[in-house]
Design a protein around this motif. Sequence first.
Motif, PDB file in Angstrom:
ATOM      1  N   GLU A 133      25.818  21.483 -14.876  1.00 63.89           N
ATOM      2  CA  GLU A 133      26.290  22.007 -16.217  1.00 63.89           C
ATOM      3  C   GLU A 133      25.265  22.458 -17.245  1.00 63.89           C
ATOM      4  O   GLU A 133      25.919  22.689 -18.144  1.00 63.89           O
ATOM      5  CB  GLU A 133      26.722  20.296 -16.820  1.00 63.89           C
ATOM      6  CG  GLU A 133      25.540  19.338 -17.135  1.00 63.89           C
ATOM      7  CD  GLU A 133      25.369  18.634 -15.846  1.00 63.89           C
ATOM      8  OE1 GLU A 133      24.515  17.617 -15.481  1.00 63.89           O
ATOM      9  OE2 GLU A 133      26.385  18.463 -14.854  1.00 63.89           O
ATOM     10  N   ASN A 134      24.205  22.514 -16.729  1.00 62.36           N
ATOM     11  CA  ASN A 134      23.244  23.454 -17.744  1.00 62.36           C
ATOM     12  C   ASN A 134      23.474  24.835 -17.614  1.00 62.36           C
ATOM     13  O   ASN A 134      23.850  25.288 -16.681  1.00 62.36           O
ATOM     14  CB  ASN A 134      21.500  23.179 -16.859  1.00 62.36           C
ATOM     15  CG  ASN A 134      20.625  23.617 -17.885  1.00 62.36           C
ATOM     16  OD1 ASN A 134      20.905  24.361 -18.829  1.00 62.36           O
ATOM     17  ND2 ASN A 134      19.230  23.397 -17.602  1.00 62.36           N
ATOM     18  N   GLU A 135      23.406  25.443 -18.775  1.00 68.12           N
ATOM     19  CA  GLU A 135      23.769  26.720 -18.978  1.00 68.12           C
ATOM     20  C   GLU A 135      22.647  27.824 -18.425  1.00 68.12           C
ATOM     21  O   GLU A 135      22.961  28.836 -18.055  1.00 68.12           O
ATOM     22  CB  GLU A 135      24.168  27.195 -20.442  1.00 68.12           C
ATOM     23  CG  GLU A 135      25.141  26.601 -21.052  1.00 68.12           C
ATOM     24  CD  GLU A 135      25.394  26.868 -22.507  1.00 68.12           C
ATOM     25  OE1 GLU A 135      24.630  27.649 -23.130  1.00 68.12           O
ATOM     26  OE2 GLU A 135      25.861  26.113 -23.199  1.00 68.12           O
ATOM     27  N   ARG A 136      21.429  27.025 -18.454  1.00 71.41           N
ATOM     28  CA  ARG A 136      20.351  28.020 -17.939  1.00 71.41           C
ATOM     29  C   ARG A 136      20.079  27.967 -16.648  1.00 71.41           C
ATOM     30  O   ARG A 136      19.751  26.765 -15.923  1.00 71.41           O
ATOM     31  CB  ARG A 136      19.105  27.329 -18.768  1.00 71.41           C
ATOM     32  CG  ARG A 136      18.098  27.917 -18.848  1.00 71.41           C
ATOM     33  CD  ARG A 136      16.982  27.397 -20.040  1.00 71.41           C
ATOM     34  NE  ARG A 136      15.556  27.698 -19.579  1.00 71.41           N
ATOM     35  CZ  ARG A 136      15.405  29.008 -19.451  1.00 71.41           C
ATOM     36  NH1 ARG A 136      16.215  29.956 -19.841  1.00 71.41           N
ATOM     37  NH2 ARG A 136      14.076  29.271 -19.061  1.00 71.41           N
ATOM     38  N   ALA A 137      19.737  28.990 -15.767  1.00 75.74           N
ATOM     39  CA  ALA A 137      19.170  29.211 -14.565  1.00 75.74           C
ATOM     40  C   ALA A 137      17.781  28.882 -14.505  1.00 75.74           C
ATOM     41  O   ALA A 137      16.974  28.954 -15.407  1.00 75.74           O
ATOM     42  CB  ALA A 137      19.501  30.564 -14.088  1.00 75.74           C
ATOM     43  N   LEU A 160      14.355  34.839  -8.383  1.00 75.86           N
ATOM     44  CA  LEU A 160      15.542  34.248  -8.070  1.00 75.86           C
ATOM     45  C   LEU A 160      15.939  33.278  -9.338  1.00 75.86           C
ATOM     46  O   LEU A 160      15.123  32.476  -9.730  1.00 75.86           O
ATOM     47  CB  LEU A 160      15.071  33.108  -7.161  1.00 75.86           C
ATOM     48  CG  LEU A 160      14.276  33.291  -5.613  1.00 75.86           C
ATOM     49  CD1 LEU A 160      13.984  32.537  -4.697  1.00 75.86           C
ATOM     50  CD2 LEU A 160      15.272  34.455  -4.965  1.00 75.86           C
ATOM     51  N   SER A 161      17.153  33.662  -9.663  1.00 74.46           N
ATOM     52  CA  SER A 161      17.827  33.256 -10.766  1.00 74.46           C
ATOM     53  C   SER A 161      18.767  31.897 -10.251  1.00 74.46           C
ATOM     54  O   SER A 161      19.810  32.408  -9.594  1.00 74.46           O
ATOM     55  CB  SER A 161      18.525  33.924 -11.656  1.00 74.46           C
ATOM     56  OG  SER A 161      19.251  33.370 -12.437  1.00 74.46           O
ATOM     57  N   ILE A 162      18.218  30.618  -9.997  1.00 73.91           N
ATOM     58  CA  ILE A 162      18.827  29.553  -9.401  1.00 73.91           C
ATOM     59  C   ILE A 162      19.764  29.052 -10.219  1.00 73.91           C
ATOM     60  O   ILE A 162      19.399  28.540 -11.277  1.00 73.91           O
ATOM     61  CB  ILE A 162      17.626  28.556  -8.755  1.00 73.91           C
ATOM     62  CG1 ILE A 162      16.687  29.357  -7.872  1.00 73.91           C
ATOM     63  CG2 ILE A 162      18.543  27.447  -8.117  1.00 73.91           C
ATOM     64  CD1 ILE A 162      15.561  28.394  -7.450  1.00 73.91           C
ATOM     65  N   GLU A 163      21.069  28.959  -9.856  1.00 75.08           N
ATOM     66  CA  GLU A 163      22.204  28.562 -10.824  1.00 75.08           C
ATOM     67  C   GLU A 163      22.669  27.196 -10.381  1.00 75.08           C
ATOM     68  O   GLU A 163      23.336  26.582 -10.977  1.00 75.08           O
ATOM     69  CB  GLU A 163      23.049  29.702 -10.881  1.00 75.08           C
ATOM     70  CG  GLU A 163      22.593  31.030 -11.432  1.00 75.08           C
ATOM     71  CD  GLU A 163      23.661  31.993 -11.381  1.00 75.08           C
ATOM     72  OE1 GLU A 163      24.700  32.072 -10.514  1.00 75.08           O
ATOM     73  OE2 GLU A 163      23.397  33.216 -11.980  1.00 75.08           O
TER      74      GLU A 163
END
Length: 181
Positions: A133-137, A160-163
Amino acid sequence: MCQCEERMQYALMEIAKDRMILIDALEYELMEELRESGDIQEANLKLDKEKQKYDEDYPLKVVSGVIKVNPDAKGNIKQHITENCKNKMYTTYLEDRRFHELGLVDIVFHSEDVEDDISFSALICSDINVESENERAITAFVAYADLSSFENILNRDFVLSIEKQSENTSNITEQNWKEYI
């Protein structure tokens, strides 16, 4: 007028004439703090001393996201990652304003790339949890031992933008992790 409040996480930053780097918003704040510290070298050393070090007893986790490539990176980035960046230590700078280390055990690329980003899933060894639920990767990058974390930010080819993090992976192993993708 749009009521949504979407925050930008990544931007390009010029660090030298004809040299741009991809930077995360938290990393930008860090650079400003280092610049304002009066002694960048000392502040940089302090950050690395406070870094959350990697522990091989950290749990395995399946994560996914996109790879964002620095504009100055040369060559085939997928091949570079496959051949040179698996089973390596990575670093991330989080909201607690500390660097954290994690291990990238394995990675697979997906065909549904978005613009210049490369979609991936990976097996990591980490104490970090990715909150869906965090908007931030979470922005992770290769940690070269001969460079400080700050120098790694300035010299990286990709992040790596971990989503997302897969749920219910308590029985995960290096052999079966792809079943959780």
